[in-house]
Design a protein around this motif. Sequence first.
Motif, short mmCIF file in Angstrom:
data_model
loop_
_atom_site.label_atom_id
_atom_site.label_comp_id
_atom_site.label_asym_id
_atom_site.label_seq_id
_atom_site.Cartn_x
_atom_site.Cartn_y
_atom_site.Cartn_z
N ALA A 237 0.84 -1.19 0.00
CA ALA A 237 0.00 0.00 0.00
C ALA A 237 0.88 1.24 0.00
O ALA A 237 1.84 1.34 0.76
N THR A 238 0.54 2.18 -0.87
CA THR A 238 1.25 3.45 -0.97
C THR A 238 0.23 4.58 -1.00
O THR A 238 -0.97 4.36 -0.94
N ARG A 239 0.74 5.78 -1.16
CA ARG A 239 -0.16 6.95 -1.22
C ARG A 239 -1.06 6.91 -2.44
O ARG A 239 -2.15 7.49 -2.43
N ASP A 242 -4.25 1.75 -4.71
CA ASP A 242 -4.16 0.52 -5.52
C ASP A 242 -3.11 0.62 -6.61
O ASP A 242 -3.21 -0.05 -7.65
N GLN A 243 -2.09 1.44 -6.39
CA GLN A 243 -1.02 1.59 -7.38
C GLN A 243 0.34 1.21 -6.83
O GLN A 243 1.36 1.46 -7.46
N GLY A 244 0.37 0.58 -5.65
CA GLY A 244 1.63 0.24 -5.02
C GLY A 244 2.35 -0.90 -5.72
O GLY A 244 1.77 -1.60 -6.56
N PRO A 245 3.63 -1.10 -5.40
CA PRO A 245 4.42 -2.16 -6.04
C PRO A 245 3.75 -3.53 -5.88
O PRO A 245 3.41 -3.94 -4.78
N VAL A 287 11.51 -10.24 -1.26
CA VAL A 287 10.99 -9.12 -2.06
C VAL A 287 11.91 -7.90 -1.93
O VAL A 287 12.23 -7.47 -0.82
N ILE A 288 12.33 -7.37 -3.06
CA ILE A 288 13.04 -6.10 -3.11
C ILE A 288 12.16 -5.11 -3.85
O ILE A 288 11.74 -5.37 -4.99
N ARG A 293 7.92 -0.95 -8.65
CA ARG A 293 7.83 -2.36 -8.94
C ARG A 293 8.58 -3.17 -7.89
O ARG A 293 9.23 -2.61 -7.00
N THR A 294 8.52 -4.49 -8.02
CA THR A 294 9.25 -5.36 -7.10
C THR A 294 10.03 -6.40 -7.89
O THR A 294 9.70 -6.74 -9.02
#
Length: 297
Positions: A237-239, A242-245, A287-288, A293-294
């Motif tokens: 989860a990011t700011r 639904d667009q987080g890595p 996970v990196i 992206r990851t």
Amino acid sequence: MGPVHATFLIAAPDQPGLVARLAGFFYDIGLNIIDASNHTDAFMDEGPRFFMRLVVDLSGLASPAAVAALGGSATRGAIEAAFRELAASLSARWSVDYSDHVPKMAILVTRDPACLYDLVLRQRAGELRCEIPLVISNHPTLEAVAESFRIPFFCIPITPETKREQERQVLHLLKRHHVDLVVLARYMQILSEQMLDEAPPVINIHHGFLPAFQGAKPYHQAHARGVKLIGATAHYATRDLDQGPIIEQDVARVNHQMGPEEMTRMGRDVERLVLSRAVRAHLERRVIVEGRRTVVF
């Protein structure tokens, strides 16, 4: 408990000799690498990037060779200090975690029990190596589920007017229980930027469709559009909503014979599987995160 292992995650600009220098660091202090994976991404905007996961057996840490190589202090802190110098010379980002540290995972839920049940059962079966010190919800619906597993349950209702105060209480609980990871197991609230800035890493599960349906009853919307695939996406989860890595995704094929309820059942199956895979990858330090992206080893 078996030997203690240290897992290093490294991201650096690609350059000749990286594997040799990283492996050589542990060879010089007499520590055995028991697992290693690496990948070079040639398509990054800033140039090729190198990623590596190294698992090191710390059994030899007290050996005379290790003590001598680390300046007389064969401790985890000494290893980290020495590795920090190497990483700086490589312009690398890195992190390390130790196998004798059992992460604490908080689960946030609303009313849907599917993912909560799945995560707890997998944790109890040993598939997810973590502790679950608490379940937090904005509704009391799932209190009985948490109590059946003897997990403390905290219900903190939320309204638009009380959102910041509710998040403050949630953050207080996370800190009090020393939580390392937060999982949104169908938690039907959007976390604020302030919450995400102060919280540990947060993994969310999202019903990812082709196309992606927003709002209430997404599986009913998918049925109405006659979709052929339904799916789910687990991401950090990011700011950006639904667009987080992205950590994990999967799909299931559906057809015209299935009604909305059958699609919902299949969708929940996919969500449970995708979320558990993502959580396990995170807990196993595979996970990196690189920008949006990851890399998942």
